[in-house]
Design a protein around this motif. Structure first.
Motif, short mmCIF file in Angstrom:
data_model
loop_
_atom_site.label_atom_id
_atom_site.label_comp_id
_atom_site.label_asym_id
_atom_site.label_seq_id
_atom_site.Cartn_x
_atom_site.Cartn_y
_atom_site.Cartn_z
N ILE A 78 -46.82 122.58 147.18
CA ILE A 78 -47.91 122.24 146.24
C ILE A 78 -47.48 122.54 144.81
CG2 ILE A 78 -50.23 122.92 145.46
CD1 ILE A 78 -50.93 123.34 148.47
N LEU A 79 -46.90 123.71 144.61
CA LEU A 79 -46.44 124.09 143.26
C LEU A 79 -45.33 123.15 142.78
CD1 LEU A 79 -46.43 127.94 143.77
CD2 LEU A 79 -48.01 126.64 142.32
N GLY A 80 -44.46 122.74 143.70
CA GLY A 80 -43.43 121.77 143.34
C GLY A 80 -44.03 120.44 142.90
N PHE A 81 -45.05 120.00 143.61
CA PHE A 81 -45.74 118.77 143.22
C PHE A 81 -46.40 118.93 141.85
CE2 PHE A 81 -49.96 116.83 142.90
CZ PHE A 81 -49.58 115.52 142.67
N LEU A 82 -47.14 120.02 141.66
CA LEU A 82 -47.83 120.23 140.37
C LEU A 82 -46.83 120.33 139.22
CD1 LEU A 82 -50.60 122.75 141.50
CD2 LEU A 82 -50.88 120.31 140.94
N GLY A 83 -45.73 121.02 139.46
CA GLY A 83 -44.69 121.13 138.43
C GLY A 83 -44.06 119.79 138.12
N SER A 84 -43.77 119.02 139.16
CA SER A 84 -43.21 117.68 138.96
C SER A 84 -44.17 116.78 138.19
CB SER A 84 -42.87 117.03 140.30
OG SER A 84 -41.76 117.63 140.87
N PHE A 85 -45.45 116.93 138.50
CA PHE A 85 -46.47 116.15 137.79
C PHE A 85 -46.50 116.54 136.31
CE2 PHE A 85 -50.88 115.22 136.49
CZ PHE A 85 -50.88 113.85 136.72
N LEU A 86 -46.44 117.84 136.02
CA LEU A 86 -46.41 118.31 134.64
C LEU A 86 -45.20 117.76 133.89
CD1 LEU A 86 -47.31 120.18 132.28
CD2 LEU A 86 -45.93 121.98 133.38
N ILE A 87 -44.03 117.86 134.49
CA ILE A 87 -42.81 117.37 133.84
C ILE A 87 -42.89 115.85 133.66
CG2 ILE A 87 -40.29 117.19 134.02
CD1 ILE A 87 -41.31 120.06 133.45
N PHE A 88 -43.44 115.16 134.63
CA PHE A 88 -43.63 113.71 134.52
C PHE A 88 -44.52 113.37 133.33
CE2 PHE A 88 -46.56 110.18 135.48
CZ PHE A 88 -45.66 109.12 135.41
N ILE A 89 -45.65 114.06 133.20
CA ILE A 89 -46.58 113.81 132.09
C ILE A 89 -45.89 114.07 130.75
CG2 ILE A 89 -48.71 114.63 130.96
CD1 ILE A 89 -49.19 112.87 133.44
N LEU A 90 -45.16 115.18 130.66
CA LEU A 90 -44.46 115.48 129.41
C LEU A 90 -43.35 114.47 129.13
CD1 LEU A 90 -44.21 119.37 129.67
CD2 LEU A 90 -45.75 118.03 128.22
N SER A 91 -42.79 113.90 130.19
CA SER A 91 -41.70 112.94 130.04
C SER A 91 -42.18 111.59 129.51
CB SER A 91 -41.01 112.70 131.39
OG SER A 91 -40.46 113.89 131.86
N LEU A 92 -43.46 111.31 129.63
CA LEU A 92 -43.97 110.01 129.19
C LEU A 92 -43.68 109.76 127.71
CD1 LEU A 92 -47.35 109.86 131.11
CD2 LEU A 92 -45.27 108.56 131.58
N LYS A 93 -43.71 110.82 126.90
CA LYS A 93 -43.47 110.66 125.46
C LYS A 93 -42.06 111.00 125.05
CE LYS A 93 -48.15 111.22 123.83
NZ LYS A 93 -49.03 111.79 122.84
N LYS A 94 -41.37 111.83 125.81
CA LYS A 94 -40.09 112.36 125.36
C LYS A 94 -38.97 112.04 126.34
CE LYS A 94 -42.03 116.05 122.66
NZ LYS A 94 -41.53 117.08 121.81
N SER A 95 -38.94 110.85 126.86
CA SER A 95 -37.95 110.58 127.90
C SER A 95 -36.96 109.52 127.50
CB SER A 95 -38.64 110.16 129.19
OG SER A 95 -39.09 108.83 129.08
N LYS A 96 -35.84 109.58 128.21
CA LYS A 96 -34.89 108.48 128.18
C LYS A 96 -35.41 107.46 129.19
CE LYS A 96 -31.65 111.61 129.09
NZ LYS A 96 -30.37 112.11 129.57
N LYS A 97 -35.14 106.22 128.94
CA LYS A 97 -35.59 105.18 129.85
C LYS A 97 -34.38 104.43 130.38
CE LYS A 97 -40.06 104.88 127.62
NZ LYS A 97 -39.94 106.11 126.88
N ILE A 98 -33.70 105.07 131.33
CA ILE A 98 -32.48 104.50 131.89
C ILE A 98 -32.68 104.36 133.40
CG2 ILE A 98 -30.01 104.85 132.25
CD1 ILE A 98 -30.11 106.66 129.71
N PHE A 99 -32.53 103.15 133.90
CA PHE A 99 -32.60 102.92 135.34
C PHE A 99 -31.19 102.61 135.80
CE2 PHE A 99 -33.54 100.77 139.32
CZ PHE A 99 -34.55 101.55 139.83
N GLY A 100 -30.47 103.67 136.16
CA GLY A 100 -29.07 103.55 136.53
C GLY A 100 -28.87 103.50 138.03
N PRO A 101 -27.60 103.63 138.45
CA PRO A 101 -27.30 103.55 139.89
C PRO A 101 -27.95 104.65 140.72
CG PRO A 101 -25.29 103.93 138.58
CD PRO A 101 -26.42 103.75 137.63
N VAL A 102 -28.07 105.85 140.18
CA VAL A 102 -28.70 106.94 140.94
C VAL A 102 -30.17 106.62 141.18
CG1 VAL A 102 -29.38 109.37 140.85
CG2 VAL A 102 -27.07 108.70 140.19
N GLU A 103 -30.85 106.13 140.15
CA GLU A 103 -32.27 105.77 140.31
C GLU A 103 -32.41 104.61 141.30
OE1 GLU A 103 -31.75 108.15 136.84
OE2 GLU A 103 -30.82 106.21 137.24
N PHE A 104 -31.47 103.66 141.25
CA PHE A 104 -31.50 102.52 142.16
C PHE A 104 -31.34 102.98 143.61
CE2 PHE A 104 -29.35 99.05 144.45
CZ PHE A 104 -30.34 98.08 144.36
#
Length: 185
Positions: free
Chosen positions: A60-86
């Motif tokens: 549960i804490l891992g999910f909540l933490g991932s959600f927090l990092i995701f929300i923060l990433s919306l404004k401050k992220s790189k937008k690269i869809f590379g081979p690892v993401e694929f």
């Protein structure tokens, strides 16, 4: 034990969020979506595997933490869809297929951890090149939380401890790689 798990994992995500807010870490938004989906997969898997409370709390804490990092990433992220993401996306769809057709939570958990490992390879490579690239406190507190969760897990069956064991190994390895910044050259 559960209070200690809460404190350690919360501290971990505090330092991760702090690094983003201080412009020291710029996560890839596509990777963060995958990590968020993986955290959901892990949470559902440990619940369906009837893991003990500490492992479920950890997930549960891992999910909540991932959600927090995701929300923060919306404004401050790189937008690269590379081979690892694929590759990770393909595995996520395979995992979803297994959920729909087989309902085997251990298999799903295992696939999710494989995806997590594949997704973590670029981070490991980057930290091997530059130990200052990651926030050591994020990894250290997460490793300690994983350790406490593992100690409190049901170790009579691999499904009861695989989740925290995987994160203990990977987060400890990342912590050790980050520690190299303090070695004299």
């Amino acid at each position: 034990m559960n209070l200690l798990i809460i404190l350690l994992i919360t501290a971990s995500y505090f330092f991760g969020a702090k690094a983003i807010l201080e412009n020291k870490y710029f996560p890839n938004i596509y990777s963060r979506i995958i990590w968020l989906l993986l955290s959901i997969n892990g949470l559902v898997s440990v619940i369906l595997l009837k893991n003990n409370l500490s492992v479920i709390l950890y997930a549960i804490l891992g999910f909540l933490g991932s959600f927090l990092i995701f929300i923060l990433s919306l404004k401050k992220s790189k937008k690269i869809f590379g081979p690892v993401e694929f590759i990770s996306t393909i595995f996520l769809f395979v995992s979803l297929g297994f959920w729909i057709f087989t309902k085997l939570p251990f298999l799903n958990l295992s696939i999710g951890l494989i995806i997590s490992f594949i997704g973590g390879i670029p981070t490991f490579v980057q930290v091997i090149k530059n130990p200052n690239d990651e926030d050591i406190l994020f990894w250290l507190f997460f490793a300690l939380g994983s350790f406490i969760t593992l100690l409190d897990s049901d170790r009579s069956n691999i499904s009861g401890y695989l989740f925290p064991l995987y994160f203990l190994v990977t987060n400890s390895a990342m912590t050790l790689l980050c520690l190299r910044r303090y070695l004299k050259k």
